[in-house]
Design a protein around this motif. Structure first.
Motif, PDB file in Angstrom:
ATOM      1  N   GLN A  21       2.116  -1.945   5.120  1.00  6.33           N
ATOM      2  CA  GLN A  21       2.662  -1.569   3.822  1.00  6.33           C
ATOM      3  C   GLN A  21       2.265  -0.130   3.501  1.00  6.33           C
ATOM      4  OE1 GLN A  21       4.468  -3.486   1.567  1.00  6.33           O
ATOM      5  NE2 GLN A  21       4.649  -4.999   3.178  1.00  6.33           N
ATOM      6  N   LYS A  80       7.427   0.053  -3.871  1.00  4.71           N
ATOM      7  CA  LYS A  80       6.931  -0.999  -2.988  1.00  4.71           C
ATOM      8  C   LYS A  80       7.255  -2.380  -3.557  1.00  4.71           C
ATOM      9  CE  LYS A  80       2.460  -1.176  -2.319  1.00  4.71           C
ATOM     10  NZ  LYS A  80       1.093  -1.082  -1.817  1.00  4.71           N
ATOM     11  N   MET A  96      10.686   0.540   0.949  1.00  2.00           N
ATOM     12  CA  MET A  96       9.499   0.986   1.672  1.00  2.00           C
ATOM     13  C   MET A  96       9.548   2.476   2.021  1.00  2.00           C
ATOM     14  SD  MET A  96       7.560  -1.462   1.634  1.00  2.00           S
ATOM     15  CE  MET A  96       7.792  -3.084   1.002  1.00  2.00           C
TER      16      MET A  96
END
Length: 113
Positions: A28, A67, A72
């Motif tokens: 992430q 996010k 992303m």
């Protein structure tokens, strides 16, 4: 009459997720909100350069919002910009604290002579 056995398969991934990547899990993007908040509070609290740290907090919050929404690439871009601004702000804070410390020490030394 014998009971029949039926095989049941339960998918472990949500639909549309596809196969897992070879590297395991997808990393992430980082948002650096805590670092930005620390720089902002330290900047306003000690050296009054917090206004230079405010844009880093804005980009950090934008990265976190992207996010959460699943964008992303946008989160990665805003997170990178927040990281650069946090580095600049941290360097400014350290330099400002260093200059203030030097002035305080030199004034103490000059008053004792």
């Amino acid at each position: 009459m014998k009971p029949q056995q039926v095989e049941v398969s339960i998918p472990l991934q949500p639909p549309g997720a596809g196969a897992t990547p070879a590297s395991g899990r997808i990393e992430q993007p980082r948002d650096y909100v805590l670092w930005s908040l620390f720089n902002l509070l330290l900047g306003f609290g000690l050296t009054f350069v917090g206004c230079f740290c405010f844009p880093a907090l804005v980009y950090s919050i934008k990265a976190r919002d992207c996010k959460v929404l699943g964008d992303m690439e946008g989160a990665r871009q805003h997170g990178t910009r927040a990281k650069v601004l946090n580095i600049i702000c941290s360097v400014l804070l350290v330099l400002t604290l260093l200059v203030i410390t030097i002035f305080i020490i030199s004034s103490i030394v000059l008053t004792t002579i």
